[in-house]
Design a protein around this motif. Structure first.
Motif, PDB file in Angstrom:
ATOM      1  N   LYS A   1      -9.766  -6.800  -5.674  1.00 41.28           N
ATOM      2  CA  LYS A   1      -8.578  -5.860  -5.883  1.00 41.28           C
ATOM      3  C   LYS A   1      -9.243  -4.544  -5.756  1.00 41.28           C
ATOM      4  CE  LYS A   1      -4.988  -8.316  -8.201  1.00 41.28           C
ATOM      5  NZ  LYS A   1      -3.800  -8.167  -8.016  1.00 41.28           N
ATOM      6  N   CYS A   2      -8.372  -3.344  -5.270  1.00 45.42           N
ATOM      7  CA  CYS A   2      -9.083  -2.188  -5.366  1.00 45.42           C
ATOM      8  C   CYS A   2      -7.918  -1.177  -5.744  1.00 45.42           C
ATOM      9  CB  CYS A   2      -9.452  -1.837  -3.823  1.00 45.42           C
ATOM     10  SG  CYS A   2      -7.851  -1.895  -2.527  1.00 45.42           S
ATOM     11  N   TRP A   3      -8.196  -0.006  -5.887  1.00 47.16           N
ATOM     12  CA  TRP A   3      -7.324   1.105  -6.386  1.00 47.16           C
ATOM     13  C   TRP A   3      -6.681   1.869  -4.913  1.00 47.16           C
ATOM     14  CZ3 TRP A   3      -5.377   1.502 -11.060  1.00 47.16           C
ATOM     15  CH2 TRP A   3      -6.019   0.653 -12.179  1.00 47.16           C
ATOM     16  N   VAL A   4      -5.632   1.773  -5.039  1.00 42.50           N
ATOM     17  CA  VAL A   4      -4.832   2.748  -3.724  1.00 42.50           C
ATOM     18  C   VAL A   4      -3.969   3.957  -4.317  1.00 42.50           C
ATOM     19  CG1 VAL A   4      -3.238   2.565  -1.795  1.00 42.50           C
ATOM     20  CG2 VAL A   4      -4.867   0.615  -2.816  1.00 42.50           C
ATOM     21  N   THR A   5      -4.201   5.094  -3.687  1.00 43.26           N
ATOM     22  CA  THR A   5      -3.345   6.197  -3.994  1.00 43.26           C
ATOM     23  C   THR A   5      -1.955   6.183  -3.070  1.00 43.26           C
ATOM     24  OG1 THR A   5      -5.417   7.449  -4.531  1.00 43.26           O
ATOM     25  CG2 THR A   5      -3.357   8.894  -4.224  1.00 43.26           C
ATOM     26  N   VAL A   6      -1.100   5.905  -3.857  1.00 44.31           N
ATOM     27  CA  VAL A   6       0.351   6.262  -3.175  1.00 44.31           C
ATOM     28  C   VAL A   6       0.920   7.532  -3.585  1.00 44.31           C
ATOM     29  CG1 VAL A   6       2.452   5.175  -2.881  1.00 44.31           C
ATOM     30  CG2 VAL A   6       0.461   3.725  -3.051  1.00 44.31           C
ATOM     31  N   GLY A   7       0.789   8.471  -2.952  1.00 42.49           N
ATOM     32  CA  GLY A   7       1.356   9.762  -3.554  1.00 42.49           C
ATOM     33  C   GLY A   7       0.538  10.415  -4.351  1.00 42.49           C
ATOM     34  N   SER A   8       0.940  10.645  -5.552  1.00 41.29           N
ATOM     35  CA  SER A   8       0.257  11.090  -6.587  1.00 41.29           C
ATOM     36  C   SER A   8       0.098   9.939  -7.701  1.00 41.29           C
ATOM     37  CB  SER A   8       0.835  12.166  -7.240  1.00 41.29           C
ATOM     38  OG  SER A   8       2.102  11.691  -7.838  1.00 41.29           O
ATOM     39  N   VAL A   9       0.152   8.777  -7.371  1.00 42.90           N
ATOM     40  CA  VAL A   9       0.107   7.440  -8.183  1.00 42.90           C
ATOM     41  C   VAL A   9      -0.893   6.590  -7.870  1.00 42.90           C
ATOM     42  CG1 VAL A   9       1.439   5.473  -9.249  1.00 42.90           C
ATOM     43  CG2 VAL A   9       2.436   7.591  -8.689  1.00 42.90           C
ATOM     44  N   LEU A  10      -1.790   6.118  -8.825  1.00 40.20           N
ATOM     45  CA  LEU A  10      -2.954   5.337  -8.420  1.00 40.20           C
ATOM     46  C   LEU A  10      -2.354   3.668  -8.821  1.00 40.20           C
ATOM     47  CD1 LEU A  10      -6.198   6.761  -9.840  1.00 40.20           C
ATOM     48  CD2 LEU A  10      -5.826   5.949  -7.508  1.00 40.20           C
ATOM     49  N   ILE A  11      -2.460   2.882  -8.009  1.00 37.35           N
ATOM     50  CA  ILE A  11      -2.105   1.487  -7.991  1.00 37.35           C
ATOM     51  C   ILE A  11      -3.121   0.400  -7.701  1.00 37.35           C
ATOM     52  CG2 ILE A  11      -0.479  -0.283  -7.136  1.00 37.35           C
ATOM     53  CD1 ILE A  11       1.418   1.964  -6.222  1.00 37.35           C
ATOM     54  N   LYS A  12      -3.287  -0.597  -8.629  1.00 34.68           N
ATOM     55  CA  LYS A  12      -4.318  -1.673  -8.549  1.00 34.68           C
ATOM     56  C   LYS A  12      -3.624  -2.724  -7.479  1.00 34.68           C
ATOM     57  CE  LYS A  12      -8.036  -3.909 -10.282  1.00 34.68           C
ATOM     58  NZ  LYS A  12      -8.821  -4.017 -11.565  1.00 34.68           N
ATOM     59  N   HIS A  13      -4.151  -2.815  -6.072  1.00 31.88           N
ATOM     60  CA  HIS A  13      -3.605  -3.621  -5.152  1.00 31.88           C
ATOM     61  C   HIS A  13      -4.498  -4.837  -4.672  1.00 31.88           C
ATOM     62  CE1 HIS A  13      -1.023  -3.970  -1.107  1.00 31.88           C
ATOM     63  NE2 HIS A  13      -0.282  -3.769  -2.223  1.00 31.88           N
ATOM     64  N   ASN A  14      -3.960  -5.673  -3.791  1.00 28.16           N
ATOM     65  CA  ASN A  14      -4.848  -6.766  -3.287  1.00 28.16           C
ATOM     66  C   ASN A  14      -5.533  -6.321  -2.061  1.00 28.16           C
ATOM     67  OD1 ASN A  14      -5.478  -8.996  -1.907  1.00 28.16           O
ATOM     68  ND2 ASN A  14      -3.781 -10.075  -2.031  1.00 28.16           N
ATOM     69  N   LEU A  15      -6.888  -6.682  -2.088  1.00 29.56           N
ATOM     70  CA  LEU A  15      -7.551  -5.977  -1.072  1.00 29.56           C
ATOM     71  C   LEU A  15      -7.132  -6.220   0.523  1.00 29.56           C
ATOM     72  CD1 LEU A  15     -10.647  -4.553  -0.772  1.00 29.56           C
ATOM     73  CD2 LEU A  15     -11.309  -6.743  -0.538  1.00 29.56           C
ATOM     74  N   GLU A  16      -6.765  -7.398   0.657  1.00 28.30           N
ATOM     75  CA  GLU A  16      -6.502  -7.700   2.080  1.00 28.30           C
ATOM     76  C   GLU A  16      -5.175  -7.228   2.364  1.00 28.30           C
ATOM     77  OE1 GLU A  16      -8.121  -9.422   4.293  1.00 28.30           O
ATOM     78  OE2 GLU A  16      -9.629  -9.443   2.987  1.00 28.30           O
ATOM     79  N   ALA A  17      -4.206  -7.023   1.397  1.00 32.51           N
ATOM     80  CA  ALA A  17      -2.770  -6.440   1.638  1.00 32.51           C
ATOM     81  C   ALA A  17      -3.143  -4.773   1.732  1.00 32.51           C
ATOM     82  CB  ALA A  17      -2.142  -6.592   0.358  1.00 32.51           C
ATOM     83  N   THR A  18      -4.054  -4.164   1.268  1.00 29.58           N
ATOM     84  CA  THR A  18      -4.711  -2.934   1.277  1.00 29.58           C
ATOM     85  C   THR A  18      -4.897  -2.639   2.799  1.00 29.58           C
ATOM     86  OG1 THR A  18      -5.038  -2.754  -0.808  1.00 29.58           O
ATOM     87  CG2 THR A  18      -5.754  -0.791   0.492  1.00 29.58           C
ATOM     88  N   LYS A  19      -5.694  -3.616   3.522  1.00 29.08           N
ATOM     89  CA  LYS A  19      -6.360  -3.554   4.543  1.00 29.08           C
ATOM     90  C   LYS A  19      -5.328  -3.666   5.585  1.00 29.08           C
ATOM     91  CE  LYS A  19     -10.944  -5.586   3.833  1.00 29.08           C
ATOM     92  NZ  LYS A  19     -12.019  -6.628   4.181  1.00 29.08           N
ATOM     93  N   THR A  20      -4.471  -4.290   5.384  1.00 28.68           N
ATOM     94  CA  THR A  20      -3.157  -4.505   6.429  1.00 28.68           C
ATOM     95  C   THR A  20      -2.343  -3.355   6.299  1.00 28.68           C
ATOM     96  OG1 THR A  20      -3.037  -7.183   5.765  1.00 28.68           O
ATOM     97  CG2 THR A  20      -1.231  -5.999   6.959  1.00 28.68           C
TER      98      THR A  20
END
Length: 131
Positions: free
Chosen positions: A52-71
């Motif tokens: 899992k990794c942290w992803v910034t969506v706008g001004s929100v941080l979300i913990k997201h699946n690594l492969e889905a983030t790459k996609t």
């Protein structure tokens, strides 16, 4: 008075196209910066061993699946490339239009397009293009 109106109309038209060109250039620079940031993020994610990794969506941080983030980043990269290429091709047309209004010849080589793979293969088969 009629000549002044024509001159004013001409100047407004030239300034409008010049402003569009400047805005397009700024937009290309902004999109290119974003594309580079995505590329850096994809590179960092490819080195990561986590699930899992942290992803910034706008001004929100979300913990997201690594492969889905790459996609998601790959899809964003594709869309950014499309937008940048579209802006660049429209920019060429606008530059030529501005030069026409300024009664200058078109920029030599501005509208050149690279050869397609099919064209390159045909030339190399005919011995006209070293491959």
């Amino acid at each position: 008075m009629d000549d002044q109106a024509k001159i004013l109309k001409y100047l407004i038209c030239v300034e409008k196209i010049a402003e569009e060109i400047m805005n397009d250039k700024r937009e290309i620079i902004m999109l290119d910066k974003r594309r580079n940031q995505n590329r850096e993020a994809l590179r960092d994610l490819s080195k990561s061993l986590q699930l899992k990794c942290w992803v910034t969506v706008g001004s929100v941080l979300i913990k997201h699946n690594l492969e889905a983030t790459k996609t998601l980043l790959d899809a964003d990269q594709t869309q950014l490339n499309i937008n940048i290429n579209k802006l660049r091709s429209n920019l060429k047309v606008k530059v030529n239009k501005l030069r026409d209004l300024e009664m200058q010849p078109p920029v030599p080589g501005l509208m050149l397009v690279p050869m397609s793979n099919k064209e390159t293969e045909g030339l190399s088969r005919a011995g006209l293009f070293p491959h």
